[in-house]
Design a protein around this motif. Structure first.
Motif: not given
Length: 123
Positions: A41-46, A84-90
């Protein structure tokens, strides 16, 4: 009570997600269904997104719920899934989710997070 144990906390694209689920319940209230699901799943903007990669509903006959029951699982991890990705926006978050249906509108849920890495990245 639901307890999820993964073989490791990181898996590679093209490999397998593997582990075991332990379920302990009151023998007077056995589950109607158990579903084990691998998802991202994704979290963040958008726009948020959630995709199930694979799932299984193990058979429940003959289980002794007061003692508990174990359900091993293995799900293939396709080549075309996001890592897996853990960025500032997503963020892209991978989880194994277990849902136990107990009856009329009552259920239990537990998740265990893990990381998905590119193929051959652990060498």
């Amino acid at each position: 009570m639901i307890h999820i144990v993964l073989e490791t906390d990181t898996f590679e694209v093209g490999g397998e997600i593997a582990g075991q689920v332990s379920v302990s319940l009151d023998r007077n209230n056995p589950p109607k269904q158990i579903e084990i699901e691998a998802l991202w799943r994704t979290e963040g903007r958008g726009t948020r997104d959630k995709r199930t990669i694979d799932s299984v509903s193990p058979p429940l006959e003959g289980a002794t719920w007061a003692i508990g029951r174990q359900f091993p699982f293995r799900f293939p991890l396709p080549d075309d899934v996001p890592i897996s990705y853990d960025g500032e926006l997503i963020r892209v978050i991978w989880e194994v989710e277990v849902r136990v249906a107990l009856g009329w509108l009552k259920s239990l849920k537990e998740t265990a997070s893990f990381r998905v890495l590119p193929k051959n990245s652990r060498r």
